[in-house]
Design an enzyme around this catalytic site. Structure first.
Site, PDB file in Angstrom:
ATOM      1  N   ASP A   1       4.232   0.370  12.343  1.00 15.67           N
ATOM      2  CA  ASP A   1       2.969   0.002  11.506  1.00 15.67           C
ATOM      3  C   ASP A   1       2.862  -1.378  11.967  1.00 15.67           C
ATOM      4  O   ASP A   1       1.915  -2.018  11.675  1.00 15.67           O
ATOM      5  CB  ASP A   1       3.051   0.011   9.969  1.00 15.67           C
ATOM      6  CG  ASP A   1       3.105   1.598   9.286  1.00 15.67           C
ATOM      7  OD1 ASP A   1       3.248   1.724   8.209  1.00 15.67           O
ATOM      8  OD2 ASP A   1       2.802   2.287  10.212  1.00 15.67           O
TER       9      ASP A   1
ATOM     10  N   LYS B   1       0.706  -1.161  -0.141  1.00  9.60           N
ATOM     11  CA  LYS B   1      -0.195   0.070   0.128  1.00  9.60           C
ATOM     12  C   LYS B   1       0.852   1.251  -0.016  1.00  9.60           C
ATOM     13  O   LYS B   1       0.688   1.950  -0.834  1.00  9.60           O
ATOM     14  CB  LYS B   1      -0.876   0.024   1.196  1.00  9.60           C
ATOM     15  CG  LYS B   1      -1.665   1.484   1.449  1.00  9.60           C
ATOM     16  CD  LYS B   1      -2.550   1.141   2.731  1.00  9.60           C
ATOM     17  CE  LYS B   1      -1.807   1.489   3.975  1.00  9.60           C
ATOM     18  NZ  LYS B   1      -1.549   3.003   4.298  1.00  9.60           N
ATOM     19  N   ASN B   2       1.822   1.239   0.802  1.00  8.22           N
ATOM     20  CA  ASN B   2       2.886   2.434   1.105  1.00  8.22           C
ATOM     21  C   ASN B   2       3.762   2.646   0.004  1.00  8.22           C
ATOM     22  O   ASN B   2       4.448   3.673   0.040  1.00  8.22           O
ATOM     23  CB  ASN B   2       3.211   2.621   2.564  1.00  8.22           C
ATOM     24  CG  ASN B   2       2.193   2.607   3.570  1.00  8.22           C
ATOM     25  OD1 ASN B   2       1.147   2.810   3.255  1.00  8.22           O
ATOM     26  ND2 ASN B   2       2.662   2.303   5.019  1.00  8.22           N
TER      27      ASN B   2
ATOM     28  N   ASP C   1       4.633  19.955   7.954  1.00  8.51           N
ATOM     29  CA  ASP C   1       5.631  21.324   7.850  1.00  8.51           C
ATOM     30  C   ASP C   1       6.970  20.778   7.183  1.00  8.51           C
ATOM     31  O   ASP C   1       7.421  21.695   6.380  1.00  8.51           O
ATOM     32  CB  ASP C   1       5.954  21.714   9.370  1.00  8.51           C
ATOM     33  CG  ASP C   1       6.582  20.483  10.157  1.00  8.51           C
ATOM     34  OD1 ASP C   1       5.777  19.332  10.252  1.00  8.51           O
ATOM     35  OD2 ASP C   1       7.672  20.608  10.639  1.00  8.51           O
TER      36      ASP C   1
ATOM     37  N   ARG D   1      -0.349  14.521  12.392  1.00  8.48           N
ATOM     38  CA  ARG D   1       0.195  14.214  11.184  1.00  8.48           C
ATOM     39  C   ARG D   1       0.442  15.781  10.522  1.00  8.48           C
ATOM     40  O   ARG D   1      -0.052  15.902   9.546  1.00  8.48           O
ATOM     41  CB  ARG D   1      -0.958  13.484  10.440  1.00  8.48           C
ATOM     42  CG  ARG D   1      -1.120  12.262  10.871  1.00  8.48           C
ATOM     43  CD  ARG D   1      -0.179  11.117  11.162  1.00  8.48           C
ATOM     44  NE  ARG D   1       0.122  10.507  10.012  1.00  8.48           N
ATOM     45  CZ  ARG D   1      -0.391   9.357   9.458  1.00  8.48           C
ATOM     46  NH1 ARG D   1      -1.425   8.856   9.928  1.00  8.48           N
ATOM     47  NH2 ARG D   1       0.036   9.073   8.343  1.00  8.48           N
TER      48      ARG D   1
ATOM     49  N   CYS E   1      -5.040  12.245  12.342  1.00  6.05           N
ATOM     50  CA  CYS E   1      -5.998  11.022  12.282  1.00  6.05           C
ATOM     51  C   CYS E   1      -5.766  10.430  13.795  1.00  6.05           C
ATOM     52  O   CYS E   1      -5.264  11.015  14.689  1.00  6.05           O
ATOM     53  CB  CYS E   1      -5.479  10.073  11.205  1.00  6.05           C
ATOM     54  SG  CYS E   1      -4.190   9.310  11.730  1.00  6.05           S
TER      55      CYS E   1
ATOM     56  N   ARG F   1      -8.894  -0.342   4.201  1.00  9.70           N
ATOM     57  CA  ARG F   1      -8.325   0.249   3.527  1.00  9.70           C
ATOM     58  C   ARG F   1      -6.633  -0.115   3.341  1.00  9.70           C
ATOM     59  O   ARG F   1      -5.804   0.385   2.225  1.00  9.70           O
ATOM     60  CB  ARG F   1      -7.757   1.642   4.613  1.00  9.70           C
ATOM     61  CG  ARG F   1      -8.934   2.468   5.000  1.00  9.70           C
ATOM     62  CD  ARG F   1      -8.452   3.666   5.646  1.00  9.70           C
ATOM     63  NE  ARG F   1      -7.476   4.556   4.967  1.00  9.70           N
ATOM     64  CZ  ARG F   1      -6.302   5.057   5.623  1.00  9.70           C
ATOM     65  NH1 ARG F   1      -6.643   5.655   6.853  1.00  9.70           N
ATOM     66  NH2 ARG F   1      -5.689   5.743   5.087  1.00  9.70           N
TER      67      ARG F   1
ATOM     68  N   ARG G   1      -5.377  10.907   3.768  1.00  9.90           N
ATOM     69  CA  ARG G   1      -4.389  11.827   3.576  1.00  9.90           C
ATOM     70  C   ARG G   1      -3.203  11.507   2.804  1.00  9.90           C
ATOM     71  O   ARG G   1      -2.598  12.549   2.394  1.00  9.90           O
ATOM     72  CB  ARG G   1      -3.702  11.934   5.254  1.00  9.90           C
ATOM     73  CG  ARG G   1      -3.313  10.783   5.800  1.00  9.90           C
ATOM     74  CD  ARG G   1      -3.212  10.902   7.428  1.00  9.90           C
ATOM     75  NE  ARG G   1      -2.778  12.060   7.671  1.00  9.90           N
ATOM     76  CZ  ARG G   1      -1.537  12.755   7.434  1.00  9.90           C
ATOM     77  NH1 ARG G   1      -1.076  12.209   6.743  1.00  9.90           N
ATOM     78  NH2 ARG G   1      -1.366  13.817   7.903  1.00  9.90           N
TER      79      ARG G   1
HETATM   80  C1  EPZ Z   1       4.025   6.907   6.164  1.00  6.63           C
HETATM   81  O1  EPZ Z   1       3.150   7.954   6.660  1.00  6.63           O
HETATM   82  C2  EPZ Z   1       3.117   5.824   6.134  1.00  6.63           C
HETATM   83  N1  EPZ Z   1       1.821   6.035   5.330  1.00  6.63           N
HETATM   84  C3  EPZ Z   1       2.513   5.302   7.463  1.00  6.63           C
HETATM   85  O2  EPZ Z   1       1.593   4.131   7.424  1.00  6.63           O
HETATM   86  C4  EPZ Z   1       3.734   4.953   8.289  1.00  6.63           C
HETATM   87  O3  EPZ Z   1       3.298   5.018   9.816  1.00  6.63           O
HETATM   88  C5  EPZ Z   1       4.466   6.211   8.507  1.00  6.63           C
HETATM   89  O4  EPZ Z   1       5.024   6.519   6.873  1.00  6.63           O
HETATM   90  C6  EPZ Z   1       5.771   6.155   9.287  1.00  6.63           C
HETATM   91  O5  EPZ Z   1       6.552   4.892   8.595  1.00  6.63           O
HETATM   92  C7  EPZ Z   1       2.078   6.131   3.724  1.00  6.63           C
HETATM   93  O6  EPZ Z   1       3.427   5.767   3.396  1.00  6.63           O
HETATM   94  C8  EPZ Z   1       0.833   6.248   3.080  1.00  6.63           C
HETATM   95  P1  EPZ Z   1       6.003  10.192   8.502  1.00  6.63           P
HETATM   96  P2  EPZ Z   1       3.638   9.596   6.814  1.00  6.63           P
HETATM   97  O7  EPZ Z   1       5.825  11.571   7.583  1.00  6.63           O
HETATM   98  O8  EPZ Z   1       4.757   9.691   5.650  1.00  6.63           O
HETATM   99  C9  EPZ Z   1       6.230  13.345  11.703  1.00  6.63           C
HETATM  100  C10 EPZ Z   1      -0.214   2.735   7.556  1.00  6.63           C
HETATM  101  O9  EPZ Z   1      -0.497   2.028   8.478  1.00  6.63           O
HETATM  102  N2  EPZ Z   1       6.112  14.484  10.789  1.00  6.63           N
HETATM  103  O10 EPZ Z   1       7.186   9.475   8.428  1.00  6.63           O
HETATM  104  O11 EPZ Z   1       2.681  10.245   7.039  1.00  6.63           O
HETATM  105  C11 EPZ Z   1       4.961  12.862  11.985  1.00  6.63           C
HETATM  106  O12 EPZ Z   1       3.993  13.509  12.753  1.00  6.63           O
HETATM  107  C12 EPZ Z   1       0.516   4.116   7.635  1.00  6.63           C
HETATM  108  O13 EPZ Z   1       0.133   2.102   6.577  1.00  6.63           O
HETATM  109  C13 EPZ Z   1       6.131  15.711  10.911  1.00  6.63           C
HETATM  110  O14 EPZ Z   1       6.426  16.272  12.047  1.00  6.63           O
HETATM  111  O15 EPZ Z   1       4.677   9.356   8.021  1.00  6.63           O
HETATM  112  C14 EPZ Z   1       5.233  11.593  12.780  1.00  6.63           C
HETATM  113  O16 EPZ Z   1       5.271  11.695  14.029  1.00  6.63           O
HETATM  114  C15 EPZ Z   1       0.171   4.839   9.058  1.00  6.63           C
HETATM  115  N3  EPZ Z   1       6.397  16.604  10.060  1.00  6.63           N
HETATM  116  C16 EPZ Z   1       6.617  11.251  12.026  1.00  6.63           C
HETATM  117  O17 EPZ Z   1       6.966  12.301  11.650  1.00  6.63           O
HETATM  118  C17 EPZ Z   1       6.059  16.304   8.536  1.00  6.63           C
HETATM  119  O18 EPZ Z   1       6.045  17.159   7.726  1.00  6.63           O
HETATM  120  C18 EPZ Z   1       6.647  10.060  11.011  1.00  6.63           C
HETATM  121  O19 EPZ Z   1       5.620  10.503   9.984  1.00  6.63           O
HETATM  122  C19 EPZ Z   1       5.872  14.970   8.390  1.00  6.63           C
HETATM  123  C20 EPZ Z   1       6.000  14.102   9.490  1.00  6.63           C
END
Ligand code: EPZ
Length: 424
Positions: free
Chosen positions: A305, A22-23, A125, A122, A117, A397, A93
């Protein structure tokens, strides 16, 4: 609304094949906005999120065709709008992944702010920090963000956190920028490498994906291509836990063993016997029992995950296990539901202390997010009696035919319609 009715049917045995990730497929579908050419994607999983991303592609003027059950055709010969409205982004998202491609291709992207969520706020920035570094003007309005740039110019961008989405969005934007972009402290997930491979097949010049420094040399134009999506390492891990929690013995097929090293290591620590093949893994959990501690970390650490699913297993291991969740600020929503099933878990800040119990008792529970839902299904496989998992739309999903695959291994799960419960 639908729910799963799960009856404990003992250990699972047999073989199951995982689908495409998916990701990986979601950012790759967004990347098709970077070309007018024809793209063919293979090993695409049949998920709600993929159908949602199909809606996004068609919203921007794309043609999306089912070539076969897992092969899709996408062509966006002309992008007809640069706006992604609230209803599209709110539904999923990951629609935010279109911002980088839109900005690079059309010079403007106006995206509704993706809400938080169940697992956290999420924020985006770091995505915006990257676009601004490439020369875009960012304006924030009522619930939307707009990025605008005549021309994107390569830059060096340091990510304060190795965000998967920010790494992917910036990487996609940089493919058509002028000059070189360097992303430092980049995420290293396998899905980043898959996106980079797809972009390079389109004619981009991306180097270093899978390490903490990614270099992208901008090019004039990208062309359509054909690509096979990598297998889903989280679906793989979920089935490995299904064997573990039922003390079964299953073979998982269409696996990339190097993508699931932390899950392999932790299951061996619990006493599982694993046979690792080229693209298969056998989990023999007949002697599983030892408690284990784990900390979620960005790749190659233990994946966040898989945190909920592993916690479900911990509830019936011997002794006390500790889970530290370091990636998301609120990814313990499944704990209250596991406790309803008789688990003994207490939260201390970002840690959960799980004391193993003799067994779980089936009851009504509700999925709060995708992986929490999967964890409750796994717990239901081991719980005595019947477990009803509500709000399984979360599960659909990210898992294709989860109950059908588990039933093929000997589980007893029924998907039933539930009368809408109206809360006053
Ligand atoms: C991706 O989400 C995955 N989703 C998530 O999978 C996965 O849990 C996550 O990466 C971490 O591996 C998809 O790929 C569609 P991040 P993403 O940006 O990109 C903070 C699932 O269950 N952050 O790596 O949104 C954020 O708040 C889903 O399949 C900022 O602070 O994750 C979080 O604490 C859930 N600022 C951390 O980084 C930003 O601009 C990791 O988020 C972006 C993120």
């Amino acid at each position: 609304m639908e729910k799963f009715i799960i009856k404990n049917n003992g250990p699972l045995f047999g073989r199951v094949r995982v689908n495409g990730a998916k990701n990986a497929v979601l950012p790759i579908m967004a990347a098709t906005l970077l070309t007018e050419g024809e793209c063919y994607l293979e090993n695409v999983p049949n998920l709600k999120d993929v159908r949602a991303m199909k809606e996004v592609i068609t919203h921007f003027g794309g043609v999306f065709k089912d070539i076969s059950v897992d092969e899709k055709y996408i062509q966006i010969s002309k992008i007809i709008t640069s706006e992604a409205p609230y209803d599209l982004v709110q539904k999923m998202r990951a629609s935010f992944f279109v911002m980088g491609p839109l900005l690079a291709k059309t010079g403007v992207a106006k995206i509704s702010l993706p809400g938080g969520c169940a697992i956290g706020a999420r924020p985006v920035d770091l995505h915006l920090k990257g676009f601004a570094a490439l020369g875009a003007t960012i304006t924030q309005g009522q619930g939307f963000i707009e990025a605008r740039a005549e021309k994107l110019i390569g830059a060096t961008i340091y990510l304060d956190f190795p965000s998967v989405g920010a790494t992917e969005n910036i990487m996609m934007a940089a493919t058509l920028a002028e000059g070189e972009t360097i992303i430092e402290n980049a995420a290293e997930e396998p899905e980043i490498i898959d996106l980079s491979n797809f972009l390079n097949k389109m004619g981009a010049n991306v180097r270093g994906a899978g390490t903490d420094t990614i270099r992208i040399e901008g090019v004039e134009k990208l062309k359509g291509t054909r690509h096979e999506i990598i297998p889903d390492r989280i679906e793989t891990g979920t089935f490995m836990i299904a064997a573990a929690i039922t003390k079964g013995n299953i073979m998982v097929e269409n696996v990339v063993p190097t993508h699931i090293k932390p899950i392999i290591a932790k299951l061996i620590e619990c006493g599982a016997k694993l046979e690792i093949g080229e693209d298969t893994i056998r989990v023999d959990a007949s002697d599983i029992g030892n408690s284990v501690d784990l900390t979620t970390l960005p790749y190659p650490g233990f994946p966040t995950d898989m945190q909920a699913q592993f916690m479900a297993l911990m509830t019936i291991l011997d002794g006390t296990s500790v889970i530290n969740e370091t990636v998301f600020e609120n990814r313990f929503m499944h704990i209250s539901e596991l406790v309803r099933l008789g688990a003994d878990i207490r939260i201390e800040g970002h840690s959960a202390i799980v004391s193993g119990v003799n067994g779980l008792e089936g009851t009504e529970v509700v999925a709060t997010d995708l992986r929490a839902g999967a964890a409750l299904v796994l717990a239901g496989l081991a719980a005595k009696g019947e477990t009803h998992v509500n709000s399984i739309f979360h599960i659909d999903r990210g898992y294709e035919d989860l109950e059908i695959k588990l039933n093929s291994l000997g589980a007893n799960i029924k998907r039933v319609e539930v009368a809408e419960i109206i809360h006053d």
